[in-house]
Design a protein around this motif. Structure first.
Motif, mmCIF file in Angstrom:
data_model
loop_
_atom_site.group_PDB
_atom_site.id
_atom_site.type_symbol
_atom_site.label_atom_id
_atom_site.label_comp_id
_atom_site.label_asym_id
_atom_site.label_seq_id
_atom_site.Cartn_x
_atom_site.Cartn_y
_atom_site.Cartn_z
ATOM 1 N N THR A 68 14.066 -51.044 55.499
ATOM 2 C CA THR A 68 13.448 -50.775 54.200
ATOM 3 C C THR A 68 14.502 -50.345 53.190
ATOM 4 O OG1 THR A 68 11.430 -50.130 55.359
ATOM 5 C CG2 THR A 68 11.584 -49.518 53.044
ATOM 6 N N CYS A 69 15.465 -49.546 53.620
ATOM 7 C CA CYS A 69 16.577 -49.168 52.740
ATOM 8 C C CYS A 69 17.347 -50.405 52.299
ATOM 9 C CB CYS A 69 17.529 -48.214 53.452
ATOM 10 S SG CYS A 69 16.899 -46.558 53.710
ATOM 11 N N LEU A 70 17.705 -51.256 53.250
ATOM 12 C CA LEU A 70 18.479 -52.457 52.926
ATOM 13 C C LEU A 70 17.722 -53.387 51.987
ATOM 14 C CD1 LEU A 70 20.086 -53.222 56.399
ATOM 15 C CD2 LEU A 70 21.227 -52.323 54.351
ATOM 16 N N GLU A 71 16.434 -53.529 52.203
ATOM 17 C CA GLU A 71 15.625 -54.380 51.326
ATOM 18 C C GLU A 71 15.662 -53.869 49.886
ATOM 19 O OE1 GLU A 71 11.461 -56.599 51.808
ATOM 20 O OE2 GLU A 71 11.295 -54.417 51.958
ATOM 21 N N ASN A 72 15.533 -52.564 49.716
ATOM 22 C CA ASN A 72 15.588 -51.979 48.374
ATOM 23 C C ASN A 72 16.978 -52.091 47.766
ATOM 24 O OD1 ASN A 72 13.008 -50.493 47.323
ATOM 25 N ND2 ASN A 72 13.010 -50.324 49.548
ATOM 26 N N LEU A 73 18.015 -51.897 48.583
ATOM 27 C CA LEU A 73 19.382 -52.046 48.086
ATOM 28 C C LEU A 73 19.652 -53.478 47.628
ATOM 29 C CD1 LEU A 73 21.260 -49.870 50.723
ATOM 30 C CD2 LEU A 73 21.001 -49.352 48.282
ATOM 31 N N MET A 74 19.124 -54.459 48.374
ATOM 32 C CA MET A 74 19.309 -55.860 47.977
ATOM 33 C C MET A 74 18.589 -56.175 46.664
ATOM 34 S SD MET A 74 19.398 -58.095 51.494
ATOM 35 C CE MET A 74 17.981 -57.380 52.302
ATOM 36 N N LEU A 75 17.578 -55.390 46.343
ATOM 37 C CA LEU A 75 16.862 -55.556 45.078
ATOM 38 C C LEU A 75 17.533 -54.787 43.949
ATOM 39 C CD1 LEU A 75 13.205 -55.281 46.412
ATOM 40 C CD2 LEU A 75 14.356 -57.343 45.571
ATOM 41 N N GLY A 76 18.675 -54.163 44.258
ATOM 42 C CA GLY A 76 19.421 -53.442 43.240
ATOM 43 C C GLY A 76 18.965 -52.015 43.008
ATOM 44 N N LYS A 77 18.166 -51.483 43.911
ATOM 45 C CA LYS A 77 17.671 -50.108 43.789
ATOM 46 C C LYS A 77 18.624 -49.138 44.474
ATOM 47 C CE LYS A 77 13.781 -51.559 42.039
ATOM 48 N NZ LYS A 77 13.482 -51.372 40.641
ATOM 49 N N SER A 78 18.748 -47.960 43.919
ATOM 50 C CA SER A 78 19.448 -46.872 44.609
ATOM 51 C C SER A 78 18.454 -46.229 45.566
ATOM 52 C CB SER A 78 19.953 -45.835 43.610
ATOM 53 O OG SER A 78 20.917 -46.404 42.762
ATOM 54 N N VAL A 79 18.931 -45.816 46.743
ATOM 55 C CA VAL A 79 18.043 -45.333 47.795
ATOM 56 C C VAL A 79 18.500 -43.980 48.315
ATOM 57 C CG1 VAL A 79 17.197 -45.796 50.138
ATOM 58 C CG2 VAL A 79 17.442 -47.676 48.513
ATOM 59 N N ILE A 80 17.538 -43.096 48.521
ATOM 60 C CA ILE A 80 17.759 -41.848 49.250
ATOM 61 C C ILE A 80 16.968 -41.983 50.545
ATOM 62 C CG2 ILE A 80 17.380 -39.359 49.319
ATOM 63 C CD1 ILE A 80 17.482 -39.448 46.214
ATOM 64 N N ALA A 81 17.637 -41.934 51.684
ATOM 65 C CA ALA A 81 16.979 -42.021 52.991
ATOM 66 C C ALA A 81 16.933 -40.630 53.603
ATOM 67 C CB ALA A 81 17.732 -42.979 53.899
ATOM 68 N N SER A 82 15.729 -40.177 53.895
ATOM 69 C CA SER A 82 15.553 -38.850 54.482
ATOM 70 C C SER A 82 15.129 -38.990 55.939
ATOM 71 C CB SER A 82 14.498 -38.076 53.690
ATOM 72 O OG SER A 82 14.295 -36.805 54.261
ATOM 73 N N ALA A 83 16.034 -38.560 56.825
ATOM 74 C CA ALA A 83 15.790 -38.595 58.271
ATOM 75 C C ALA A 83 16.893 -37.770 58.930
ATOM 76 C CB ALA A 83 15.828 -40.031 58.792
ATOM 77 N N PRO A 84 16.667 -37.313 60.150
ATOM 78 C CA PRO A 84 17.702 -36.503 60.801
ATOM 79 C C PRO A 84 19.026 -37.223 61.012
ATOM 80 C CG PRO A 84 15.602 -36.160 61.876
ATOM 81 C CD PRO A 84 15.405 -37.282 60.898
ATOM 82 N N PHE A 85 19.022 -38.456 61.452
ATOM 83 C CA PHE A 85 20.239 -39.214 61.755
ATOM 84 C C PHE A 85 21.180 -38.455 62.693
ATOM 85 C CE2 PHE A 85 19.008 -41.242 57.688
ATOM 86 C CZ PHE A 85 18.979 -42.568 58.090
ATOM 87 N N LEU A 86 20.655 -37.538 63.508
ATOM 88 C CA LEU A 86 21.517 -36.741 64.395
ATOM 89 C C LEU A 86 22.192 -37.599 65.454
ATOM 90 C CD1 LEU A 86 19.300 -33.574 64.837
ATOM 91 C CD2 LEU A 86 21.404 -33.782 63.527
ATOM 92 N N GLU A 87 21.447 -38.480 66.071
ATOM 93 C CA GLU A 87 22.029 -39.358 67.102
ATOM 94 C C GLU A 87 23.072 -40.284 66.479
ATOM 95 O OE1 GLU A 87 22.599 -41.138 70.866
ATOM 96 O OE2 GLU A 87 21.515 -39.314 70.348
ATOM 97 N N GLU A 88 22.767 -40.789 65.309
ATOM 98 C CA GLU A 88 23.667 -41.733 64.651
ATOM 99 C C GLU A 88 24.983 -41.069 64.235
ATOM 100 O OE1 GLU A 88 19.723 -43.224 64.823
ATOM 101 O OE2 GLU A 88 20.431 -41.317 64.078
ATOM 102 N N VAL A 89 24.941 -39.818 63.894
ATOM 103 C CA VAL A 89 26.136 -39.100 63.457
ATOM 104 C C VAL A 89 26.957 -38.602 64.638
ATOM 105 C CG1 VAL A 89 26.933 -37.031 62.222
ATOM 106 C CG2 VAL A 89 25.123 -38.428 61.244
ATOM 107 N N THR A 90 26.285 -38.239 65.724
ATOM 108 C CA THR A 90 26.991 -37.620 66.844
ATOM 109 C C THR A 90 27.368 -38.590 67.961
ATOM 110 O OG1 THR A 90 24.924 -37.005 67.914
ATOM 111 C CG2 THR A 90 25.928 -35.374 66.444
ATOM 112 N N ASN A 91 26.749 -39.771 68.005
ATOM 113 C CA ASN A 91 27.019 -40.736 69.071
ATOM 114 C C ASN A 91 28.072 -41.728 68.598
ATOM 115 O OD1 ASN A 91 27.024 -42.735 71.009
ATOM 116 N ND2 ASN A 91 24.798 -42.756 71.247
ATOM 117 N N PRO A 92 29.222 -41.783 69.263
ATOM 118 C CA PRO A 92 30.289 -42.681 68.831
ATOM 119 C C PRO A 92 29.953 -44.170 68.989
ATOM 120 C CG PRO A 92 30.892 -41.650 70.888
ATOM 121 C CD PRO A 92 29.605 -41.016 70.434
ATOM 122 N N ASN A 93 28.909 -44.496 69.766
ATOM 123 C CA ASN A 93 28.500 -45.891 69.964
ATOM 124 C C ASN A 93 27.612 -46.320 68.836
ATOM 125 O OD1 ASN A 93 29.922 -46.040 72.391
ATOM 126 N ND2 ASN A 93 28.225 -45.090 73.460
#
Length: 93
Positions: A68-93
């Motif tokens: 959903t973020c990418l779809e809005n970005l492709m439409l030229g919108k600025s996006v704020i994504a609110s979510a923990p993203f803890l796994e994504e930030v701490t997992n090197p994979n």
């Protein structure tokens, strides 16, 4: 950030300060679907710590948010994504 750390409040304040920005909150986008999927898998609808959630539900929540973020970005919108993203930030994979 962790639950209750103020992610949503900060995201809402930013979105108010930047009126042309789209606010996408993971819980708003996916909570009801995640709850139903957990129930269908025989888990508590509020279980967000167990293996079933982490392996079979959470990935779809983040895929939905990111798509959903990418779809809005492709439409030229600025996006704020609110979510923990803890796994994504701490997992090197």
């Amino acid at each position: 950030g962790y639950a209750g750390s103020g992610k949503t409040l900060i995201a809402q304040r930013l979105a108010q300060a930047l009126p042309s920005t789209v606010l996408l909150d993971k819980d708003t986008l996916t909570a009801s679907l995640a709850e139903q999927l957990l129930a269908a898998l025989g888990e508590s609808m509020n279980s967000r710590e167990g293996l079933i959630y982490m392996e079979r539900v959470r990935p779809f929540e983040y895929e939905t948010l990111i798509a959903t973020c990418l779809e809005n970005l492709m439409l030229g919108k600025s996006v704020i994504a609110s979510a923990p993203f803890l796994e994504e930030v701490t997992n090197p994979n």
